[in-house]
Design a protein around this motif. Structure first.
Motif, mmCIF file in Angstrom:
data_model
loop_
_atom_site.group_PDB
_atom_site.id
_atom_site.type_symbol
_atom_site.label_atom_id
_atom_site.label_comp_id
_atom_site.label_asym_id
_atom_site.label_seq_id
_atom_site.Cartn_x
_atom_site.Cartn_y
_atom_site.Cartn_z
ATOM 1 N N GLU A 79 -4.731 6.363 -1.164
ATOM 2 C CA GLU A 79 -4.470 7.763 -0.822
ATOM 3 C C GLU A 79 -4.660 8.038 0.675
ATOM 4 O OE1 GLU A 79 -6.991 6.973 -3.164
ATOM 5 O OE2 GLU A 79 -5.489 6.913 -4.744
ATOM 6 N N ASP A 80 -4.901 7.017 1.464
ATOM 7 C CA ASP A 80 -5.156 7.152 2.904
ATOM 8 C C ASP A 80 -4.001 7.890 3.591
ATOM 9 O OD1 ASP A 80 -5.660 6.847 5.617
ATOM 10 O OD2 ASP A 80 -6.032 4.697 5.504
ATOM 11 N N PRO A 81 -4.258 9.061 4.216
ATOM 12 C CA PRO A 81 -3.186 9.804 4.879
ATOM 13 C C PRO A 81 -2.576 9.045 6.067
ATOM 14 C CG PRO A 81 -5.307 10.940 5.126
ATOM 15 C CD PRO A 81 -5.534 9.750 4.251
ATOM 16 N N ASP A 118 0.795 7.659 5.166
ATOM 17 C CA ASP A 118 1.939 8.577 5.238
ATOM 18 C C ASP A 118 2.479 8.643 6.662
ATOM 19 O OD1 ASP A 118 1.840 9.212 2.518
ATOM 20 O OD2 ASP A 118 0.351 10.786 2.880
ATOM 21 N N ALA A 119 1.582 8.698 7.637
ATOM 22 C CA ALA A 119 1.999 8.737 9.044
ATOM 23 C C ALA A 119 2.692 7.435 9.438
ATOM 24 C CB ALA A 119 0.797 8.996 9.943
ATOM 25 N N ALA A 120 2.160 6.301 9.011
ATOM 26 C CA ALA A 120 2.776 5.005 9.327
ATOM 27 C C ALA A 120 4.151 4.894 8.670
ATOM 28 C CB ALA A 120 1.872 3.867 8.867
ATOM 29 N N LEU A 121 4.261 5.356 7.433
ATOM 30 C CA LEU A 121 5.546 5.320 6.738
ATOM 31 C C LEU A 121 6.565 6.206 7.462
ATOM 32 C CD1 LEU A 121 7.037 4.198 4.259
ATOM 33 C CD2 LEU A 121 6.341 6.270 3.053
ATOM 34 N N ALA A 122 6.145 7.377 7.914
ATOM 35 C CA ALA A 122 7.047 8.273 8.649
ATOM 36 C C ALA A 122 7.532 7.613 9.937
ATOM 37 C CB ALA A 122 6.348 9.598 8.947
ATOM 38 N N ARG A 123 6.646 6.879 10.631
ATOM 39 C CA ARG A 123 7.059 6.174 11.858
ATOM 40 C C ARG A 123 8.104 5.107 11.556
ATOM 41 N NH1 ARG A 123 1.631 6.442 12.870
ATOM 42 N NH2 ARG A 123 1.302 4.269 12.301
ATOM 43 N N PHE A 124 7.873 4.321 10.512
ATOM 44 C CA PHE A 124 8.842 3.286 10.152
ATOM 45 C C PHE A 124 10.163 3.900 9.708
ATOM 46 C CE2 PHE A 124 5.165 0.316 9.664
ATOM 47 C CZ PHE A 124 5.615 -0.616 10.575
ATOM 48 N N ASP A 125 10.083 4.965 8.917
ATOM 49 C CA ASP A 125 11.316 5.616 8.468
ATOM 50 C C ASP A 125 12.100 6.168 9.647
ATOM 51 O OD1 ASP A 125 10.972 5.020 5.830
ATOM 52 O OD2 ASP A 125 10.252 7.005 5.239
ATOM 53 N N LYS A 126 11.401 6.701 10.637
ATOM 54 C CA LYS A 126 12.086 7.227 11.823
ATOM 55 C C LYS A 126 12.791 6.099 12.580
ATOM 56 C CE LYS A 126 11.502 10.117 15.852
ATOM 57 N NZ LYS A 126 10.606 10.926 16.650
ATOM 58 N N VAL A 169 0.793 -1.228 0.000
ATOM 59 C CA VAL A 169 0.000 0.000 0.000
ATOM 60 C C VAL A 169 0.827 1.281 0.000
ATOM 61 C CG1 VAL A 169 -2.046 -1.065 1.017
ATOM 62 C CG2 VAL A 169 -0.267 -0.143 2.516
ATOM 63 N N ARG A 170 2.126 1.187 0.299
ATOM 64 C CA ARG A 170 2.960 2.392 0.290
ATOM 65 C C ARG A 170 4.429 1.994 0.251
ATOM 66 N NH1 ARG A 170 0.115 5.723 -0.216
ATOM 67 N NH2 ARG A 170 -0.310 7.289 1.282
ATOM 68 N N VAL A 171 5.215 2.773 -0.479
ATOM 69 C CA VAL A 171 6.662 2.600 -0.539
ATOM 70 C C VAL A 171 7.276 3.968 -0.311
ATOM 71 C CG1 VAL A 171 8.618 1.954 -2.005
ATOM 72 C CG2 VAL A 171 6.519 0.613 -2.081
ATOM 73 N N ALA A 196 -1.057 -1.637 7.549
ATOM 74 C CA ALA A 196 0.124 -0.780 7.429
ATOM 75 C C ALA A 196 1.328 -1.384 8.146
ATOM 76 C CB ALA A 196 -0.173 0.618 7.938
ATOM 77 N N ALA A 197 1.517 -2.666 7.945
ATOM 78 C CA ALA A 197 2.655 -3.370 8.548
ATOM 79 C C ALA A 197 3.867 -3.202 7.640
ATOM 80 C CB ALA A 197 2.325 -4.850 8.700
ATOM 81 N N GLN A 198 5.036 -3.225 8.242
ATOM 82 C CA GLN A 198 6.242 -3.123 7.431
ATOM 83 C C GLN A 198 6.504 -4.450 6.729
ATOM 84 O OE1 GLN A 198 9.825 -1.960 9.456
ATOM 85 N NE2 GLN A 198 10.799 -1.368 7.549
#
Length: 179
Positions: free
Chosen positions: A102-104, A107-115, A40-42, A72-74
């Protein structure tokens, strides 16, 4: 999904699947039993293929009969060949209430994983910092490091944050700066 054809070897990784198809494609892991996932997101791809800078990849995980088990699992080891297989969307996916790509919240989940993976600090944060570029020879690199200088692999040069005036003054004395 009783047919085991999806297990056949393919020489692509999840990053390459994303480049070819965009978000929303389906995968299975060769070691999974009874589940499949929708990518769902990269995260930002910051390097050339095939690993593209190893960005974070998020997936929604489902049982083979369509029950959501994780959101939204890694997706682990996305760059590994022979671990992940792209599959056709499950039959039930047509009528399922799938997450909007397009679920915002993604983006928040991706930011958490990236952090957690220190991706946001080194890429996004470093790009926003005003940089003072240095002229440093290979023999002087240890001195530059002691000042807090950082190496930019894309520019192939050392730099200091413009906010670090003490280090900039010291760099000027060495002389890593002119003027």
């Amino acid at each position: 999904m009783p047919d085991e054809d999806w297990m056949e070897s393919r020489d692509v990784n999840v990053f390459e699947m994303f480049v070819a198809h965009g978000a929303g494609f389906w995968v299975r892991r060769t070691t999974w039993v009874g589940t499949c996932a929708r990518v769902v997101r990269v995260g930002a791809m910051t390097a050339p293929g095939p690993y593209f800078g190893n960005p974070s990849v998020l997936m929604d995980v489902y049982t083979l009969d369509g029950q959501l088990t994780d959101e939204a699992a890694q997706l682990p080891a996305a760059g590994t060949y022979k671990t992940w297989r792209q599959i056709e969307p499950p039959v039930w996916a047509v009528s399922a209430n799938l997450r909007q790509l397009e679920d915002p919240a993604l983006d928040a989940a991706l930011a958490r994983f990236d952090k957690k993976r220190h991706k946001s600090d080194s890429r996004q944060g470093a790009d926003k910092v005003e940089k003072i570029w240095l002229v440093v020879t290979y023999a002087q690199k240890e001195e530059a490091k002691k000042l807090g200088a950082r190496w930019s692999p894309t520019e192939k040069a050392w730099w200091l944050p413009a906010s670090n005036s003490a280090a900039i003054d010291e760099a000027r004395k060495l002389p890593f700066l002119s003027g």
